[in-house]
Motif scaffolding. Structure first.
Motif, PDB file in Angstrom:
ATOM      1  N   TYR A 200      60.471  30.774  -1.287  1.00 58.00           N
ATOM      2  CA  TYR A 200      60.703  31.196   0.643  1.00 58.00           C
ATOM      3  C   TYR A 200      60.569  33.100   0.125  1.00 58.00           C
ATOM      4  O   TYR A 200      60.234  33.284   0.686  1.00 58.00           O
ATOM      5  N   THR A 201      61.659  33.721  -0.856  1.00 58.02           N
ATOM      6  CA  THR A 201      61.369  34.737  -1.127  1.00 58.02           C
ATOM      7  C   THR A 201      60.253  35.641  -1.899  1.00 58.02           C
ATOM      8  O   THR A 201      60.107  36.604  -1.966  1.00 58.02           O
TER       9      THR A 201
ATOM     10  N   LEU B  37      59.576  35.549   2.580  1.00 60.03           N
ATOM     11  CA  LEU B  37      61.183  36.029   3.346  1.00 60.03           C
ATOM     12  C   LEU B  37      62.015  36.445   2.737  1.00 60.03           C
ATOM     13  O   LEU B  37      62.285  36.613   1.856  1.00 60.03           O
TER      14      LEU B  37
ATOM     15  N   THR C  87      60.299  43.006   5.467  1.00 58.81           N
ATOM     16  CA  THR C  87      61.066  42.366   3.857  1.00 58.81           C
ATOM     17  C   THR C  87      60.225  43.265   2.935  1.00 58.81           C
ATOM     18  O   THR C  87      59.725  44.205   3.694  1.00 58.81           O
TER      19      THR C  87
ATOM     20  N   THR D 263      62.108  33.666  13.896  1.00 64.46           N
ATOM     21  CA  THR D 263      62.224  34.030  12.510  1.00 64.46           C
ATOM     22  C   THR D 263      62.498  33.469  11.671  1.00 64.46           C
ATOM     23  O   THR D 263      61.894  33.396  10.222  1.00 64.46           O
TER      24      THR D 263
ATOM     25  N   ASP E 247      63.122  37.050   8.797  1.00 60.29           N
ATOM     26  CA  ASP E 247      62.588  39.134   8.696  1.00 60.29           C
ATOM     27  C   ASP E 247      63.289  39.730   8.058  1.00 60.29           C
ATOM     28  O   ASP E 247      64.853  38.492   8.073  1.00 60.29           O
TER      29      ASP E 247
ATOM     30  N   GLN F 101      52.439  40.637   5.852  1.00 63.39           N
ATOM     31  CA  GLN F 101      53.653  39.052   6.088  1.00 63.39           C
ATOM     32  C   GLN F 101      53.942  38.131   7.286  1.00 63.39           C
ATOM     33  O   GLN F 101      53.168  38.669   8.352  1.00 63.39           O
TER      34      GLN F 101
ATOM     35  N   TYR G 114      66.145  31.554   5.734  1.00 65.90           N
ATOM     36  CA  TYR G 114      64.947  32.574   5.547  1.00 65.90           C
ATOM     37  C   TYR G 114      64.447  33.219   6.921  1.00 65.90           C
ATOM     38  O   TYR G 114      64.498  33.124   7.651  1.00 65.90           O
TER      39      TYR G 114
END
Length: 288
Positions: free
Chosen positions: A22-23, A28, A134, A56, A49, A144, A47
């Motif tokens: 997810y990152t 995110l 991000t 988000t 913005d 994004q 997770y």
């Protein structure tokens, strides 16, 4: 008054793998690394913005020995995330090596993560605000993920759910949200990738308290009404039995970390600080 979705919470078998996907892949930001306040042995990752804005947020509870889900009736299905117009080609190429299943349709890009959590990326005619984009990722702001658009509800009685949405929640259904009839007599079992609940946002804790009274007056099942420190939460079940949360926008995640350092350390609300050493020891043991 409900102003939209606050967050969607699901289960993962591995916080490490979940965090990477997810990152590093979806781009995110980890905005809160904390624990399940009702079971502090369980890590809870948020997770979103850059600023961790409500609307988000995808959150995941880690359960190491979690089995596969069985989805028969009364469960949440696909979660829809907004991306800017023209971004799907980029996402199809980026996600291909990392997802279990992927399908491009006229509506969007469907995929499942390693836990079988179901996502559909949908193009919308807007860009993420530059202040909310991000910054740790190589994904440009014009590609994004912007926000959560909605999700599918699989229930035995869609008509009852539609009435509940309109009359009780006073919501108009998002274009991406579907109420899907589930006729199975089997038993639904939570597992990897299952959505535990969807949270809807209101402005303040006082607004959550008003919803608490409204839910009780309606005779619905109240599961919990509590101050999470980062927001005030009311959990209750809609007529088909799915868990819904009402969560306040305030005070937000910056009460114990600066915006610049969100997610960098294990964050505990004030009422758990006295147990920090014990909690950190358990999490460290679980991470082995």
């Amino acid at each position: 008054m409900i102003t939209g979705i606050h967050h969607v919470s699901a289960f993962t078998k591995s916080a490490t793998e979940n965090r990477y996907f997810y990152t590093a892949i979806l781009g995110l930001r980890l905005v809160k690394n904390t624990v399940n306040q009702n079971n502090t042995r369980m890590r809870h990752l948020f997770y979103g913005d850059y600023r961790g804005n409500p609307g988000t947020l995808l959150t995941f509870f880690e359960i190491k020995r979690l089995g596969r889900a069985r989805q028969e009736h009364d469960f949440y299905g696909t979660t829809y995330l907004a991306v800017p117009d023209g971004a799907l080609d980029f996402w199809e190429e980026r996600l291909k090596p990392y997802v279990m299943k992927m399908e491009r349709t006229n509506f969007g890009l469907y995929f499942q993560d390693a836990d079988s959590f179901q996502v559909m990326l949908v193009e919308v005619p807007e860009l993420i605000n530059s202040e909310n984009a991000t910054r740790h990722t190589d994904i440009s702001a014009d590609k994004q993920v912007i926000r959560i658009l909605g999700l599918d509800w699989h229930v035995r009685n869609p008509d009852r759910l539609a009435d509940f949405w309109k009359q009780f929640l006073e919501l108009e259904r998002e274009p991406v949200t579907r109420f899907i009839k589930s006729d199975s007599d089997g038993t639904t079992r939570m597992g990897r990738g299952s959505i535990d609940h969807v949270a809807y946002r209101v402005s303040t804790k006082e607004a959550v308290a008003m919803w608490h009274q409204k839910v009780m007056d309606a005779g619905l099942e109240v599961v919990e009404f509590t101050d999470r420190a980062y927001f005030t939460s009311l959990y209750f079940r809609e007529p088909n039995g799915l868990l819904i949360e009402i969560a306040s926008d305030t005070p937000g995640f910056a009460i114990d970390e600066t915006v610049e350092t969100l997610g960098e350390t294990l964050a505990l609300p004030p009422f758990l600080e006295g147990k920090r050493e014990e909690i950190e020891s358990i999490l460290k043991e679980n991470d082995k």
